[in-house]
Design a protein around this motif. Sequence first.
Motif, PDB file in Angstrom:
ATOM      1  N   ALA A  56       0.829  -1.214   0.000  1.00 34.55           N
ATOM      2  CA  ALA A  56       0.000   0.000   0.000  1.00 34.55           C
ATOM      3  C   ALA A  56       0.854   1.250   0.000  1.00 34.55           C
ATOM      4  O   ALA A  56       1.958   1.268   0.556  1.00 34.55           O
ATOM      5  CB  ALA A  56      -0.924   0.009   1.215  1.00 34.55           C
TER       6      ALA A  56
ATOM      7  N   TRP B  97      -4.973   9.574   5.248  1.00 35.15           N
ATOM      8  CA  TRP B  97      -4.176   9.487   6.487  1.00 35.15           C
ATOM      9  C   TRP B  97      -3.835  10.895   6.984  1.00 35.15           C
ATOM     10  O   TRP B  97      -2.725  11.194   7.405  1.00 35.15           O
ATOM     11  CB  TRP B  97      -2.926   8.668   6.210  1.00 35.15           C
TER      12      TRP B  97
ATOM     13  N   ALA C   9      -7.477  -1.748   4.332  1.00 33.97           N
ATOM     14  CA  ALA C   9      -6.993  -1.598   2.960  1.00 33.97           C
ATOM     15  C   ALA C   9      -5.732  -2.426   2.732  1.00 33.97           C
ATOM     16  O   ALA C   9      -5.548  -3.045   1.676  1.00 33.97           O
ATOM     17  CB  ALA C   9      -6.725  -0.122   2.664  1.00 33.97           C
TER      18      ALA C   9
ATOM     19  N   PHE D 189      -4.196   4.560  -0.245  1.00 31.62           N
ATOM     20  CA  PHE D 189      -4.986   5.075   0.870  1.00 31.62           C
ATOM     21  C   PHE D 189      -4.567   6.517   1.111  1.00 31.62           C
ATOM     22  O   PHE D 189      -3.465   6.794   1.602  1.00 31.62           O
ATOM     23  CB  PHE D 189      -4.741   4.226   2.121  1.00 31.62           C
ATOM     24  N   ASP D 190      -5.438   7.475   0.741  1.00 23.61           N
ATOM     25  CA  ASP D 190      -5.033   8.887   0.807  1.00 23.61           C
ATOM     26  C   ASP D 190      -5.827   9.688   1.834  1.00 23.61           C
ATOM     27  O   ASP D 190      -6.027  10.888   1.684  1.00 23.61           O
ATOM     28  CB  ASP D 190      -5.153   9.548  -0.574  1.00 23.61           C
TER      29      ASP D 190
ATOM     30  N   ARG E 217     -10.237   5.727  11.180  1.00 19.90           N
ATOM     31  CA  ARG E 217      -9.292   5.916  10.072  1.00 19.90           C
ATOM     32  C   ARG E 217      -8.155   4.905  10.140  1.00 19.90           C
ATOM     33  O   ARG E 217      -7.691   4.386   9.120  1.00 19.90           O
ATOM     34  CB  ARG E 217      -8.726   7.344  10.112  1.00 19.90           C
ATOM     35  N   ASP E 218      -7.695   4.604  11.350  1.00 21.46           N
ATOM     36  CA  ASP E 218      -6.631   3.606  11.510  1.00 21.46           C
ATOM     37  C   ASP E 218      -7.112   2.232  11.038  1.00 21.46           C
ATOM     38  O   ASP E 218      -6.379   1.495  10.369  1.00 21.46           O
ATOM     39  CB  ASP E 218      -6.197   3.521  12.973  1.00 21.46           C
TER      40      ASP E 218
ATOM     41  N   ARG F  49      -7.271   2.032   7.261  1.00 19.09           N
ATOM     42  CA  ARG F  49      -5.962   1.787   6.653  1.00 19.09           C
ATOM     43  C   ARG F  49      -5.580   0.314   6.804  1.00 19.09           C
ATOM     44  O   ARG F  49      -5.108  -0.320   5.848  1.00 19.09           O
ATOM     45  CB  ARG F  49      -4.891   2.676   7.295  1.00 19.09           C
TER      46      ARG F  49
ATOM     47  N   VAL G  27       0.382   5.178   1.296  1.00 19.04           N
ATOM     48  CA  VAL G  27      -0.461   5.920   2.240  1.00 19.04           C
ATOM     49  C   VAL G  27      -0.077   7.393   2.190  1.00 19.04           C
ATOM     50  O   VAL G  27       1.115   7.734   2.272  1.00 19.04           O
ATOM     51  CB  VAL G  27      -0.286   5.380   3.670  1.00 19.04           C
TER      52      VAL G  27
END
Length: 355
Positions: free
Chosen positions: A270, A350, A334, A347-348, A327-328, A331, A272
């Motif tokens: 991934a 963060w 994902a 994953f944008d 949000r954690d 991520r 981030v």
Amino acid sequence: MSRDKMPALIVGSPDAGQRSPVRAATPADAESIVRMRSEYILSEPWSEEWIQRCTTELVPRLSASGDARAFVIDAPDGSMAACALGLIHPVLPAPAYPKGLAARVHAVATCPDFRRRGYARAVLTALVEQLHTEHVTLFELHASEEAAPLYRDLGFSSSAALMRMTRTEAPASVSEPSAVRGLPGGSEGPGWMPPEVYAETVLKATCFACVYFTDEDDRPLQLHSVYSPAHPWQLVGGTMDPGERPFGTAVRECREETGQTVPGPPRLLATVYGLPGAQWPYSTLGLVFDGGRLTAEQIRNITLDPREHDEARVLPLAEWEALMPPRDFARLSAVAEARRTGVAAYFDAWDWGTE
């Protein structure tokens, strides 16, 4: 000669008969050097904000791979008594400087309580000698009337053929990146912006690298943080050090945080990205690599750094949701999906936000 192995020089103290070692500065000395320059060299001392900004800039430049060289003398109380800082930069070669390396002596300062002891001469001499060992043979500095005799003694000479001219602001016609010729969006602009000026206009970001481990049943492994209540459970990983590449950061952080070795070659799971916010003024860009599946024995043998984490836990993905901010968990989900499908995740979200 490696800067880490340079011997300490000894300078005498004429009025007290003491001996003080001159040592090569390290990144840990950056703030003290900046404060010395602000207080004893500049006509107007900087604000605390500018001292911290300049310190942040100088820290990596004083590392082994940086372009700054400095020598200091410590006061008996552990503060800095004197310092000399030089910045190396490339120039076109010439017979007098065939390697094409020049240095600007950016600061030579001594605290008032330690003046008239030869400290300025000692740190500047050490700086010049070190630069010579690195094939730097062209030096420049701005000398005050008071300091000019010292510099002349060390081989510096003034030049009547040069006029010092200074400009601190870019012209209005090139204040925007779109006005930079030869750079993206600048083909129609009316002027040219030096690279170092243009660099100040572009996005600033810090980078990190992480490793995603699971057990043999594909249950994610995470570490419990002792310093971040806002993000209690974390992937193995951390911020890149100057001179590192992302996978090198992942390998180092994994070794430091768990005692484990990341198997290669790198397999990216991934990318981030996060926008800056109240807690951190820069964007963040991170890469998450696949660390593979750990056996029960490997998980038992994880050795944590107690300064960072106090527990390593393995849980089914769904059970992590209740233990993490949304949000954690998004991520982590994902990354887990990227491992399952073999399609790298992007994953944008963060962002630092207002934490």
